[in-house]
Motif scaffolding. Structure first.
Motif, PDB file in Angstrom:
ATOM      1  N   LEU A 149      -1.447  -4.038  33.730  1.00 47.40           N
ATOM      2  CA  LEU A 149      -1.146  -3.407  32.456  1.00 47.40           C
ATOM      3  C   LEU A 149      -0.754  -4.447  31.414  1.00 47.40           C
ATOM      4  O   LEU A 149      -1.111  -4.325  30.235  1.00 47.40           O
ATOM      5  CB  LEU A 149      -0.020  -2.383  32.627  1.00 47.40           C
ATOM      6  N   THR A 150      -0.040  -5.487  31.832  1.00 50.34           N
ATOM      7  CA  THR A 150       0.328  -6.571  30.922  1.00 50.34           C
ATOM      8  C   THR A 150      -0.923  -7.247  30.373  1.00 50.34           C
ATOM      9  O   THR A 150      -1.047  -7.490  29.165  1.00 50.34           O
ATOM     10  CB  THR A 150       1.205  -7.605  31.647  1.00 50.34           C
ATOM     11  N   SER A 153      -2.677  -4.931  27.970  1.00 46.00           N
ATOM     12  CA  SER A 153      -1.998  -4.898  26.674  1.00 46.00           C
ATOM     13  C   SER A 153      -2.275  -6.163  25.874  1.00 46.00           C
ATOM     14  O   SER A 153      -2.514  -6.103  24.656  1.00 46.00           O
ATOM     15  CB  SER A 153      -0.488  -4.725  26.889  1.00 46.00           C
ATOM     16  N   GLN A 154      -2.263  -7.311  26.535  1.00 51.23           N
ATOM     17  CA  GLN A 154      -2.512  -8.580  25.851  1.00 51.23           C
ATOM     18  C   GLN A 154      -3.922  -8.659  25.284  1.00 51.23           C
ATOM     19  O   GLN A 154      -4.171  -9.361  24.305  1.00 51.23           O
ATOM     20  CB  GLN A 154      -2.263  -9.745  26.814  1.00 51.23           C
ATOM     21  N   LEU A 158      -4.344  -1.437  24.916  1.00 49.64           N
ATOM     22  CA  LEU A 158      -3.354  -0.401  25.198  1.00 49.64           C
ATOM     23  C   LEU A 158      -3.062   0.413  23.946  1.00 49.64           C
ATOM     24  O   LEU A 158      -2.786  -0.138  22.883  1.00 49.64           O
ATOM     25  CB  LEU A 158      -2.062  -1.039  25.719  1.00 49.64           C
ATOM     26  N   SER A 160      -0.527   2.372  23.334  1.00 53.91           N
ATOM     27  CA  SER A 160       0.891   2.373  22.991  1.00 53.91           C
ATOM     28  C   SER A 160       1.563   1.150  23.614  1.00 53.91           C
ATOM     29  O   SER A 160       2.011   1.203  24.762  1.00 53.91           O
ATOM     30  CB  SER A 160       1.555   3.669  23.501  1.00 53.91           C
ATOM     31  N   PRO A 161       1.669   0.022  22.878  1.00 52.60           N
ATOM     32  CA  PRO A 161       2.253  -1.202  23.429  1.00 52.60           C
ATOM     33  C   PRO A 161       3.680  -1.028  23.940  1.00 52.60           C
ATOM     34  O   PRO A 161       4.103  -1.726  24.860  1.00 52.60           O
ATOM     35  CB  PRO A 161       2.209  -2.168  22.234  1.00 52.60           C
ATOM     36  N   MET A 164       5.011  -0.749  27.787  1.00 53.12           N
ATOM     37  CA  MET A 164       5.441  -1.810  28.680  1.00 53.12           C
ATOM     38  C   MET A 164       6.943  -1.727  28.955  1.00 53.12           C
ATOM     39  O   MET A 164       7.396  -1.992  30.067  1.00 53.12           O
ATOM     40  CB  MET A 164       5.090  -3.177  28.082  1.00 53.12           C
ATOM     41  N   ASN A 183      -2.062   6.580  28.634  1.00 56.19           N
ATOM     42  CA  ASN A 183      -2.185   5.627  27.535  1.00 56.19           C
ATOM     43  C   ASN A 183      -3.442   4.780  27.599  1.00 56.19           C
ATOM     44  O   ASN A 183      -3.550   3.771  26.910  1.00 56.19           O
ATOM     45  CB  ASN A 183      -0.956   4.717  27.522  1.00 56.19           C
TER      46      ASN A 183
END
Length: 213
Positions: A149-150, A153-154, A158, A160-161, A164, A183
């Motif tokens: 997931l990290t 997101s990077q 994602l 909805s940041p 995390m 998400n």
């Protein structure tokens, strides 16, 4: 009604004998998911009105099997869905209604009891099996999904940041799977399969595979 630290509602709410059914065209709503919905179809407006007339403002959210259908028949609606609570409602100038809904718990349609002005159904709550505390497999899989997931997101994928921050404190694998699935953009068929997957470990494994694509 009891709220959890992250603002979600603790799933001790009793489901009434019948609920209004709100068919969803292009989305699968998961437990813990908070989503805005635009409501314009007569049957959907009626379902919202019926839910708002009750104390807990509950409605059953089920995806359509064919999102192009304006008035889906009973067999055009998935039998497995999510009980949701209408948190807010606003009527727009064009006649549509905008509602904010929070998914609470999985449920299955047992029987259709009314067709007009909206579908009303009897429902059966569906609870997933509880895993033994401290399962090494679950803990390892949860770490892997958080890592995936990290990276997701990077890469800017994602929706909805701030998720995390939420998932860092989640210790239940099924809940983590649902929060992540809520998400991530996916096809309705993929989301429906995840919603119906009652093994929390397997569901988390499938969510991890989606993040890695």
């Amino acid at each position: 009604m009891e709220f959890l630290p992250d603002g979600t509602i603790k799933q001790t709410l009793e489901i009434p004998p019948t609920l209004a059914l709100l068919p969803i065209r292009d989305l699968v709503v998961f437990p813990y998911m908070v989503v805005p919905l635009m409501v314009s179809r007569e049957m959907s407006v009626a379902a919202v009105d019926e839910a708002l007339a009750t104390k807990d403002r509950l409605v059953l959210l089920c995806a359509q099997t064919d999102e192009s259908e304006d008035e889906p028949a009973m067999d055009g609606i998935h039998r497995f869905g999510t009980v949701g609570m209408i948190m807010r409602m606003r009527k727009l100038s064009d006649g549509r209604i905008k509602v904010l809904v929070q998914g609470l718990m999985r449920a299955r349609i047992r029987e259709f009891v009314q067709e007009a002005p909206c579908y009303t159904v009897t429902v059966e709550r569906v609870d997933e099996p509880q895993l033994p505390a401290g399962s090494p497999e679950a803990e390892a899989l949860m770490r892997a999904v958080r890592d995936d997931l990290t990276k997701f997101s990077q890469a800017g994928k994602l929706q909805s940041p701030e998720l995390m921050l939420v998932v860092s404190g989640v210790e239940d694998p099924g809940r983590l799977a649902d929060l992540v699935a809520s998400n991530v953009t996916m096809k309705v068929s993929t989301g429906q399969a995840l919603l119906e997957e009652m093994d929390p470990i397997e569901r988390l494994r499938k969510v991890g595979a989606i993040l890695q694509k």
